[in-house]
Design an enzyme around this catalytic site. Structure first.
Site, short mmCIF file in Angstrom:
data_model
loop_
_atom_site.label_atom_id
_atom_site.label_comp_id
_atom_site.label_asym_id
_atom_site.label_seq_id
_atom_site.Cartn_x
_atom_site.Cartn_y
_atom_site.Cartn_z
N GLU A 215 0.82 -1.21 0.00
CA GLU A 215 0.00 0.00 0.00
C GLU A 215 0.85 1.26 0.00
O GLU A 215 1.93 1.29 0.60
CB GLU A 215 -0.87 0.02 1.26
N GLY B 249 -6.35 -5.47 13.88
CA GLY B 249 -5.87 -6.48 12.92
C GLY B 249 -6.71 -6.61 11.66
O GLY B 249 -6.21 -7.07 10.64
N GLY B 250 -7.97 -6.20 11.70
CA GLY B 250 -8.82 -6.25 10.50
C GLY B 250 -8.59 -4.97 9.72
O GLY B 250 -9.13 -3.93 10.07
N ASP B 251 -7.74 -5.04 8.69
CA ASP B 251 -7.32 -3.78 8.05
C ASP B 251 -7.17 -3.95 6.55
O ASP B 251 -6.37 -3.26 5.92
CB ASP B 251 -6.01 -3.27 8.69
N SER C 16 -9.85 0.31 13.85
CA SER C 16 -8.61 0.91 13.34
C SER C 16 -8.10 0.19 12.09
O SER C 16 -8.05 -1.04 12.04
CB SER C 16 -7.55 0.79 14.46
P1 NAD Z 1 2.30 -10.54 13.58
O1 NAD Z 1 2.17 -11.50 12.45
O2 NAD Z 1 3.64 -10.22 14.11
O3 NAD Z 1 1.43 -11.07 14.84
C1 NAD Z 1 0.13 -11.55 14.71
C2 NAD Z 1 -0.12 -12.55 15.84
O4 NAD Z 1 -1.52 -12.95 15.78
C3 NAD Z 1 0.72 -13.83 15.73
O5 NAD Z 1 1.46 -14.02 16.93
C4 NAD Z 1 -0.34 -14.95 15.52
O6 NAD Z 1 0.03 -16.17 16.13
C5 NAD Z 1 -1.56 -14.32 16.19
N1 NAD Z 1 -2.85 -14.88 15.78
C6 NAD Z 1 -3.25 -15.20 14.51
N2 NAD Z 1 -4.52 -15.70 14.56
C7 NAD Z 1 -4.91 -15.67 15.87
C8 NAD Z 1 -6.11 -16.04 16.55
N3 NAD Z 1 -7.15 -16.56 15.90
N4 NAD Z 1 -6.17 -15.85 17.89
C9 NAD Z 1 -5.11 -15.35 18.58
N5 NAD Z 1 -3.94 -14.99 17.98
C10 NAD Z 1 -3.84 -15.15 16.64
O7 NAD Z 1 1.53 -9.22 13.13
P2 NAD Z 1 1.66 -7.74 13.72
O8 NAD Z 1 2.69 -6.96 13.04
O9 NAD Z 1 1.64 -7.82 15.23
O10 NAD Z 1 0.27 -7.14 13.23
C11 NAD Z 1 -0.95 -7.60 13.79
C12 NAD Z 1 -2.10 -7.14 12.92
O11 NAD Z 1 -2.23 -5.72 13.00
C13 NAD Z 1 -1.91 -7.46 11.44
O12 NAD Z 1 -3.12 -7.97 10.92
C14 NAD Z 1 -1.56 -6.13 10.81
O13 NAD Z 1 -1.96 -6.05 9.47
C15 NAD Z 1 -2.33 -5.18 11.69
N6 NAD Z 1 -1.83 -3.81 11.76
C16 NAD Z 1 -2.75 -2.82 11.80
C17 NAD Z 1 -2.33 -1.51 11.90
C18 NAD Z 1 -3.37 -0.42 12.01
O14 NAD Z 1 -3.02 0.75 11.93
N7 NAD Z 1 -4.60 -0.74 12.23
C19 NAD Z 1 -0.97 -1.20 11.94
C20 NAD Z 1 -0.04 -2.24 11.93
C21 NAD Z 1 -0.49 -3.56 11.85
#
Ligand code: NAD
Length: 349
Positions: A66, A235-237, A302
């Site tokens: 993106e 996480g929903g993004d 978010s």
């Molecule tokens: P990451 O891959 O480092 O961590 C994600 C974690 O979620 C992993 O440890 C995984 O084991 C766990 N997980 C997956 N499915 C699960 C479930 N059903 N129940 C419990 N845990 C589960 O990712 P990250 O960098 O920490 O990012 C997390 C999320 O946040 C991503 O989806 C990312 O796209 C999103 N994000 C959003 C923003 C925002 O501004 N909203 C910014 C950065 C990241």
């Protein structure tokens, strides 16, 4: 900050990952999170001034790449960011980023920086800003579901900005929770590892979901969410990537960054196009109500918006003053005569 002299314009400061880490330790991570929360909030208060567009997304089977641009008329910024949940299994980050700040009057870049760490910091700061306006008064207990790369940043921002004292942790992968426990030891937070999402949300004032899975996931079901909590769903993004059952949204008051982007990418992609939302900037600037009762469920849906990156980039540029936490990057051609670009090339032969 004064504009650089013409000869200095040829070199722009570049902040590597190593220098970003030095800068964060120099300022102190909790101070960075508090100051960034205030910087994002200050820019949300002048929302009308900014160019706004949903981010430009290039989707593939494996993830998304993106571009996120914005400008306040004086300064322009963009971030390049990816989201690839499958990366982790290959030893790669789910999210990586870099970004650039430029002066609108000349179009010249003034800063290029890593933004993988900076995105984690600004996402945590934005969560804290939203919670400051939406979470129950005197919130002390945070649940963090998804203990990956973003987790510690989220926990520390809620501690530093809101005074959170206890963090209940759950991840489907226990190694992720162990890592988070290790990293947060010594921060003064009371840490409670849990073996299910249900156990983790017990007694929570704030529930943060930060999982990564490229599907319509159900991290929280409706019966798990009691009255009065604040949900921070980060996480929903992305289209086809959500964390909450839609029935939760039917019981919640939902707050978003920029509706045209969130309707494509956020939890509300599951809802009708006229599902009511409140824009967070209106709450922050006193034009709309945040939390209005003890029993209300507030949801910050978010997705991450360009103005938050703009705030973070400007913050880094300010903090670089008087430090050597950058390299000078020779990225702008600077011929003595601006029209003699070819002559400059010839002379270099
Ligand atoms: P990451 O891959 O480092 O961590 C994600 C974690 O979620 C992993 O440890 C995984 O084991 C766990 N997980 C997956 N499915 C699960 C479930 N059903 N129940 C419990 N845990 C589960 O990712 P990250 O960098 O920490 O990012 C997390 C999320 O946040 C991503 O989806 C990312 O796209 C999103 N994000 C959003 C923003 C925002 O501004 N909203 C910014 C950065 C990241």
């Amino acid at each position: 900050m004064p504009a650089p002299l013409p000869s200095e314009r040829a070199f722009i400061p570049f902040v590597s990952v190593e220098n970003m880490m030095r800068l964060v330790h120099h300022v102190g991570i909790e101070t960075v999170l508090v100051e960034l929360t205030d910087a994002v909030e200050a820019d949300f208060r002048r929302w009308d001034l900014f160019d706004k567009t949903p981010r430009v997304a290039s989707h593939s089977h494996d993830g998304v790449i993106e571009l996120m641009p914005t400008s306040d008329g004086a300064v322009y910024s963009f971030k390049y960011v990816n989201g690839h949940p499958k990366n982790m299994a290959q030893g790669l980050q789910t999210v990586t980023a870099f970004g650039l700040l430029a002066e609108v009057s000349t179009g010249y870049p003034v800063l290029l920086t890593e933004m993988t760490l900076l995105t984690a910091l600004r996402t945590a700061a934005t969560s804290a800003m939203a919670a400051r306006h939406l979470a129950p008064a005197n919130s002390r207990r945070l649940t963090l579901i998804g203990n990956g790369a973003q987790a510690e940043f989220q926990a520390l921002a809620m501690k530093a900005v809101l005074g959170i004292e206890e963090v209940r942790l759950y991840d489907i992968d226990p190694r992720a929770t162990e890592k988070t426990l290790r990293n947060l030891a010594g921060t003064g937070l009371r840490l409670v590892p849990c073996t299910s999402a249900q156990a983790a949300i017990e007694g929570a004032d704030i529930i943060t979901t930060c999982t990564a899975d490229k599907q319509y996931a159900t991290i929280l079901t409706d019966n798990m969410v009691g009255a009065g909590v604040h949900i921070n769903a980060i996480g929903g993004d992305c289209p086809g990537k959500t964390e909450l059952h839609r029935d939760i949204l039917l019981r919640s008051d939902t707050f978003v960054e920029y509706p045209p982007q969130t309707r494509i990418e956020g939890e509300i992609q599951q809802m009708d196009p006229d599902y009511p939302v409140t824009e967070l900037w209106q709450v922050v600037s006193g034009r709309a109500k945040g939390r209005s009762s003890d029993r209300q469920i507030t949801l910050f849906d978010s997705v991450g918006f360009a103005i938050e990156d703009f705030s973070a980039l400007r913050y880094v540029r300010e903090k670089l003053q008087g430090t050597d936490y950058f390299q000078k990057l020779d990225i702008i051609a600077d011929p003595d005569d601006p029209r003699d670009l070819f002559g400059m090339l010839q002379r270099a032969a």
